[in-house]
Design an enzyme around this catalytic site. Structure first.
Site, PDB file in Angstrom:
ATOM      1  N   THR A  34       0.679  -1.308   0.073  1.00 22.82           N
ATOM      2  CA  THR A  34       0.061   0.065  -0.112  1.00 22.82           C
ATOM      3  C   THR A  34       1.034   1.090   0.008  1.00 22.82           C
ATOM      4  O   THR A  34       1.906   1.317   0.778  1.00 22.82           O
ATOM      5  CB  THR A  34      -1.027   0.016   1.246  1.00 22.82           C
ATOM      6  OG1 THR A  34      -1.593  -1.214   1.214  1.00 22.82           O
ATOM      7  CG2 THR A  34      -1.882   1.176   1.263  1.00 22.82           C
ATOM      8  N   SER A  56       2.027   5.278  -2.249  1.00 24.90           N
ATOM      9  CA  SER A  56       2.241   5.928  -3.583  1.00 24.90           C
ATOM     10  C   SER A  56       3.350   4.905  -4.411  1.00 24.90           C
ATOM     11  O   SER A  56       3.062   4.885  -5.549  1.00 24.90           O
ATOM     12  CB  SER A  56       2.941   7.166  -3.482  1.00 24.90           C
ATOM     13  OG  SER A  56       4.062   7.262  -2.590  1.00 24.90           O
ATOM     14  N   ALA A  58       8.186   1.393   1.758  1.00 23.41           N
ATOM     15  CA  ALA A  58       8.367   1.648   3.519  1.00 23.41           C
ATOM     16  C   ALA A  58       8.669   3.088   3.722  1.00 23.41           C
ATOM     17  O   ALA A  58       8.847   3.861   2.954  1.00 23.41           O
ATOM     18  CB  ALA A  58       9.618   0.715   3.879  1.00 23.41           C
ATOM     19  N   LYS A  85       7.081   0.760   8.808  1.00 23.17           N
ATOM     20  CA  LYS A  85       5.960   1.029   8.045  1.00 23.17           C
ATOM     21  C   LYS A  85       4.773   1.376   8.548  1.00 23.17           C
ATOM     22  O   LYS A  85       4.631   1.466   9.748  1.00 23.17           O
ATOM     23  CB  LYS A  85       5.735  -0.366   7.008  1.00 23.17           C
ATOM     24  CG  LYS A  85       7.014  -0.834   6.147  1.00 23.17           C
ATOM     25  CD  LYS A  85       6.548  -1.896   5.343  1.00 23.17           C
ATOM     26  CE  LYS A  85       5.178  -2.108   4.622  1.00 23.17           C
ATOM     27  NZ  LYS A  85       4.780  -1.159   4.046  1.00 23.17           N
ATOM     28  N   GLY A  86       3.794   1.819   7.669  1.00 20.32           N
ATOM     29  CA  GLY A  86       2.431   2.241   8.324  1.00 20.32           C
ATOM     30  C   GLY A  86       2.026   3.516   8.129  1.00 20.32           C
ATOM     31  O   GLY A  86       1.019   4.025   8.852  1.00 20.32           O
ATOM     32  N   GLY A  87       3.039   4.440   7.324  1.00 25.28           N
ATOM     33  CA  GLY A  87       2.407   5.731   7.279  1.00 25.28           C
ATOM     34  C   GLY A  87       1.341   5.980   6.582  1.00 25.28           C
ATOM     35  O   GLY A  87       0.520   6.825   6.721  1.00 25.28           O
ATOM     36  N   GLY A  88       0.911   4.709   5.772  1.00 24.83           N
ATOM     37  CA  GLY A  88      -0.506   4.844   5.298  1.00 24.83           C
ATOM     38  C   GLY A  88      -1.497   3.970   5.988  1.00 24.83           C
ATOM     39  O   GLY A  88      -2.712   3.713   5.495  1.00 24.83           O
ATOM     40  N   GLU A 107      -0.529  -5.116   5.903  1.00 27.01           N
ATOM     41  CA  GLU A 107       0.839  -5.588   5.184  1.00 27.01           C
ATOM     42  C   GLU A 107       1.667  -6.357   5.859  1.00 27.01           C
ATOM     43  O   GLU A 107       2.472  -7.299   5.325  1.00 27.01           O
ATOM     44  CB  GLU A 107       1.633  -4.302   5.280  1.00 27.01           C
ATOM     45  CG  GLU A 107       1.057  -3.189   4.276  1.00 27.01           C
ATOM     46  CD  GLU A 107       1.550  -1.684   4.653  1.00 27.01           C
ATOM     47  OE1 GLU A 107       1.504  -0.777   3.579  1.00 27.01           O
ATOM     48  OE2 GLU A 107       2.428  -1.434   5.380  1.00 27.01           O
TER      49      GLU A 107
HETATM   50  C1  5RP Z   1       1.649   2.109   4.167  1.00 22.45           C
HETATM   51  C2  5RP Z   1       3.040   1.925   4.038  1.00 22.45           C
HETATM   52  C3  5RP Z   1       3.660   2.612   3.174  1.00 22.45           C
HETATM   53  O1  5RP Z   1       4.511   1.481   2.471  1.00 22.45           O
HETATM   54  C4  5RP Z   1       4.782   3.625   3.557  1.00 22.45           C
HETATM   55  O2  5RP Z   1       3.913   4.614   4.036  1.00 22.45           O
HETATM   56  C5  5RP Z   1       5.406   4.041   2.257  1.00 22.45           C
HETATM   57  O3  5RP Z   1       4.557   4.808   1.271  1.00 22.45           O
HETATM   58  P1  5RP Z   1       5.052   5.534   0.074  1.00 22.45           P
HETATM   59  O4  5RP Z   1       5.407   4.526  -0.862  1.00 22.45           O
HETATM   60  O5  5RP Z   1       3.720   6.212  -0.317  1.00 22.45           O
HETATM   61  O6  5RP Z   1       6.145   6.536   0.338  1.00 22.45           O
HETATM   62  O7  5RP Z   1       3.695   1.398   5.029  1.00 22.45           O
HETATM   63  O8  5RP Z   1       0.975   1.748   5.579  1.00 22.45           O
END
Ligand code: 5RP
Length: 222
Positions: free
Chosen positions: A32, A34, A87, A98-101, A107
């Site tokens: 998950t 971008s 990540a 991880k987990g920004g989203g 995941e």
């Molecule tokens: C979502 C995540 C994403 O992998 C993480 O936040 C990186 O996101 P991006 O590819 O948008 O930089 O862990 O829960």
């Protein structure tokens, strides 16, 4: 090269990496975010070469279906050939945050089932020591205050992520200023707090391969 161009380059490199694994019955895990979204877009070009995917979030499932890629329930799948995901940070030992989203729990589950975990990032995610990015923790809503107090005892500054409900109906606490000297031990310690569903440390099952987009091209780190 912009950050988006680096993300697109690693997404395409990940598709090249998994191509030899693709057969009519292959099912892959998809993350998950971008960078994962760009991977899904690149994956569409080879969608007729494999059976489908297990998604780590509702958003990813929707994007996969939008490209005509079949989405499987993880319970109907024994093994995933590979899991591809982004990540927020990675260290030289392939430990991740991880987990920004907010998709960390699904995941982590999908990553656990996969034979290989390919992490796709741009070079801004590389750190010597994890923890500059606040560590996300998914929590059962009624345990939020208790878990926050316990996380503070571990030395972090817990911040409730306002307005976010995960796909599992839970809340997220982001832990700032956490000293992460032993990621595996801390991952276990946080998991042991009652009310915690998952934390965003991916150390016990880190990445097997990191594909990192840099201004000079994609680097493979193992
Ligand atoms: C979502 C995540 C994403 O992998 C993480 O936040 C990186 O996101 P991006 O590819 O948008 O930089 O862990 O829960």
């Amino acid at each position: 090269m912009t950050q988006d161009e680096m993300k697109k380059a690693v997404a395409e490199a990940a598709v090249e990496h998994i191509k030899p694994l693709l057969e009519s019955d292959t099912i892959i895990g998809v993350g998950t975010g971008s960078t994962a979204n760009l991977f899904i877009d690149a994956l569409a070009a080879v969608k007729n070469q494999f059976a489908g995917a297990v998604a780590s979030s509702e958003a990813t499932a929707e994007r996969l279906r939008g490209h005509g890629i079949e989405v499987f329930d993880l319970n109907s799948v024994d093994q995933l050939a590979v899991y591809v995901d982004g990540a927020d940070e990675f260290d030289p030992h392939m430990n991740l945050i991880k987990g920004g989203g907010a998709a960390l729990t699904r995941e982590k589950i999908v990553a656990a089932v996969a034979k290989e975990f390919v992490c796709i990032v741009d070079s801004s995610k590389k750190v010597d020591l994890l923890g500059e990015f606040p560590l996300p923790v998914e929590v059962i809503p009624m345990a939020r205050s208790y878990v926050a107090r316990e996380l503070a005892k571990l030395g972090g500054l817990p911040v409730y992520r306002e307005g976010v409900v995960t796909d599992n109906g839970n809340v997220i606490i982001d832990v700032q200023d956490m000293e992460i000297l032993d990621p595996k031990a801390l991952e276990q310690q946080i998991n042991n707090i009652v009310g915690v569903v998952t934390n965003g440390l991916f150390a016990r099952r880190g990445a097997d391969l990191v594909l990192m987009g840099t201004p000079n091209g994609v680097e493979e780190l193992r």
